[in-house]
Write a protein that holds these residues in place. Structure first.
Motif, short mmCIF file in Angstrom:
data_model
loop_
_atom_site.label_atom_id
_atom_site.label_comp_id
_atom_site.label_asym_id
_atom_site.label_seq_id
_atom_site.Cartn_x
_atom_site.Cartn_y
_atom_site.Cartn_z
N LEU A 234 0.83 -1.21 0.00
CA LEU A 234 0.00 0.00 0.00
C LEU A 234 0.86 1.26 0.00
O LEU A 234 0.56 2.24 -0.69
CB LEU A 234 -0.93 -0.01 1.22
N GLY A 235 1.95 1.24 0.77
CA GLY A 235 2.82 2.40 0.80
C GLY A 235 3.49 2.67 -0.53
O GLY A 235 3.57 3.82 -0.99
N VAL A 236 3.99 1.61 -1.18
CA VAL A 236 4.62 1.78 -2.50
C VAL A 236 3.61 2.27 -3.53
O VAL A 236 3.91 3.12 -4.37
CB VAL A 236 5.26 0.45 -2.95
N PHE A 237 2.39 1.74 -3.46
CA PHE A 237 1.36 2.17 -4.40
C PHE A 237 1.03 3.66 -4.22
O PHE A 237 0.92 4.40 -5.20
CB PHE A 237 0.10 1.33 -4.19
N MET A 238 0.88 4.11 -2.96
CA MET A 238 0.60 5.53 -2.72
C MET A 238 1.76 6.40 -3.18
O MET A 238 1.55 7.50 -3.71
CB MET A 238 0.33 5.76 -1.24
N LEU A 239 2.98 5.92 -3.02
CA LEU A 239 4.15 6.72 -3.37
C LEU A 239 4.25 6.93 -4.88
O LEU A 239 4.68 8.00 -5.34
CB LEU A 239 5.40 6.04 -2.83
N HIS A 240 3.84 5.94 -5.67
CA HIS A 240 3.99 6.03 -7.12
C HIS A 240 2.73 6.50 -7.82
O HIS A 240 2.79 7.33 -8.72
CB HIS A 240 4.40 4.66 -7.68
N ALA A 241 1.58 5.99 -7.41
CA ALA A 241 0.35 6.25 -8.17
C ALA A 241 -0.10 7.70 -8.06
O ALA A 241 -0.71 8.23 -8.99
CB ALA A 241 -0.76 5.31 -7.70
N PHE A 242 0.18 8.37 -6.94
CA PHE A 242 -0.33 9.72 -6.72
C PHE A 242 0.78 10.77 -6.68
O PHE A 242 0.59 11.85 -6.12
CB PHE A 242 -1.11 9.77 -5.39
N LYS A 243 1.94 10.45 -7.25
CA LYS A 243 3.06 11.39 -7.14
C LYS A 243 2.87 12.64 -7.99
O LYS A 243 3.48 13.67 -7.71
CB LYS A 243 4.36 10.69 -7.54
N ASP A 244 2.03 12.57 -9.02
CA ASP A 244 1.82 13.73 -9.90
C ASP A 244 0.67 14.63 -9.45
O ASP A 244 0.42 15.66 -10.07
CB ASP A 244 1.54 13.26 -11.33
N LEU A 245 -0.02 14.26 -8.39
CA LEU A 245 -1.13 15.07 -7.90
C LEU A 245 -0.60 16.20 -7.02
O LEU A 245 0.34 16.02 -6.25
CB LEU A 245 -2.12 14.21 -7.11
N ASP A 246 -1.24 17.35 -7.11
CA ASP A 246 -0.85 18.51 -6.31
C ASP A 246 -1.65 18.50 -5.02
O ASP A 246 -2.68 19.16 -4.89
CB ASP A 246 -1.10 19.80 -7.11
N ILE A 247 -1.19 17.72 -4.06
CA ILE A 247 -1.88 17.58 -2.78
C ILE A 247 -0.90 17.93 -1.67
O ILE A 247 0.17 17.33 -1.55
CB ILE A 247 -2.42 16.15 -2.57
N ASN A 248 -1.25 18.92 -0.86
CA ASN A 248 -0.43 19.32 0.27
C ASN A 248 -1.34 19.68 1.44
O ASN A 248 -2.56 19.54 1.38
CB ASN A 248 0.49 20.49 -0.10
N GLN A 249 -0.73 20.17 2.52
CA GLN A 249 -1.52 20.48 3.71
C GLN A 249 -2.45 21.67 3.48
O GLN A 249 -3.51 21.76 4.09
CB GLN A 249 -0.58 20.78 4.88
N ILE A 250 -2.07 22.57 2.61
CA ILE A 250 -2.91 23.75 2.36
C ILE A 250 -4.19 23.36 1.64
O ILE A 250 -5.26 23.93 1.87
CB ILE A 250 -2.12 24.80 1.55
N SER A 251 -4.10 22.36 0.76
CA SER A 251 -5.28 21.96 -0.01
C SER A 251 -6.26 21.09 0.77
O SER A 251 -7.34 20.80 0.27
CB SER A 251 -4.84 21.19 -1.25
#
Length: 301
Positions: A234-251
């Motif tokens: 699950l950790g590897v999948f989250m690290l690769h599959a969503f790396k291009d999304l602009d998601i941070n604490q502000i959003s």
């Protein structure tokens, strides 16, 4: 600076070789996810690549799963000499397992891959994973051989090290070839997580058959090892599959409700010009009677 990358990569492979020589493959292979984690962190700080919030959570999840796997690590059956390694590889169960892997791999390479390899992401990845299990077995045997060599045992005369070296060379060539094909066709963010899952699964299965690593484990250790492995996936999948999304604490959504009322939108005024259209669709052939009146339609727009 190509020499620096070559040196660090060579040092990593030597360390990986040593890990397989002294530790169970069931532990070493899943912990390979830490290389993905470290690469993501160094890319973020040294190369300026972005690591979003989901990527950071994926790194933490990988570390948690790796810790759980190390705690519940299996104790492999002791193989300390080349003769013992050869005896393990002559076991009937491992021979049947290896033959099934080779036959399935040949079917995938010569029958399935030419037809469906360009459309299905799993074909090339399964080939790489199956071939990779043989490379891990070869590395394990060569590690024992090197250890016996420094102990002064006559390993040079034994044919097993040469057979394992040939298997290792062929498996690496085939593995790199089909992995590059998969990377040329499909998205990299999907290839690496799927490849990690299949490769680790086949290697763990091969290690169980060859070294009987899980036969002495308790039910708690088996459940803990499987849970740690799924957590790493699950950790590897989250690290690769969503790396291009602009998601941070502000959003992220705010915890408090907004106290300022939202102003009502102003009404939109549409001005239309009045037009009268007179439509007379009755022609009178004679003088109408007082009861009859011509029908006139008045349309206002």
């Amino acid at each position: 600076m190509w020499w620096a990358g070559f040196a660090t990569m060579s040092a990593g492979e030597v360390a990986n070789f040593g890990a397989y020589a002294f530790a169970p493959a069931t532990v070493v292979t899943p912990l390979g996810a830490l290389s993905v984690l470290i690469s993501a962190i160094f890319s973020s700080y040294c190369l300026g690549e972005s690591l979003n919030l989901l990527g950071k959570l994926g790194c933490v999840i990988c570390m948690a799963g790796s810790t759980v796997m190390v705690i519940h690590a299996p104790k492999e059956e002791k193989v300390s000499t080349v003769v013992e390694m050869a005896s393990k590889m002559k076991d009937t169960g491992f021979i049947i397992f290896a033959v099934l892997l080779v036959v399935s791999c040949l079917i995938l390479i010569f029958i399935v891959a030419p037809r469906y390899g360009q459309r299905n992401i799993l074909i090339y990845i399964i080939i790489c994973s199956v071939i990779g299990s043989f490379s891990v077995t070869a590395v394990k045997g060569l590690g024992v051989t090197i250890r016996n060599f420094f102990q002064g045992l006559p390993v040079v005369r034994h044919p097993l090290p040469y057979i394992l070296s040939l298997i290792l060379g062929l498996s690496i060539i085939i593995q790199v070839n089909f992995l590059n094909r998969a990377l040329d066709i499909f998205n990299t963010s999907l290839v690496f997580p799927i490849y990690y899952v299949f490769f680790t699964t086949v290697v763990v299965a091969s290690s169980i058959v060859l070294f009987k690593e899980w036969f002495t484990m308790s039910a708690v250790d088996i459940v803990g090892t499987l849970s740690g492995f799924v957590t790493i996936i699950l950790g590897v999948f989250m690290l690769h599959a969503f790396k291009d999304l602009d998601i941070n604490q502000i959003s992220l959504p705010h915890t408090h409700k907004s106290t300022t009322p939202t102003p009502a939108p102003e009404p939109t005024v549409i001005k239309l010009e009045d037009k009268n259209v007179l439509v007379d669709n009755i022609e009178l052939a004679s003088t109408p009677s007082p009861q009859q009146k011509p029908k006139v339609f008045m349309i206002h727009s």
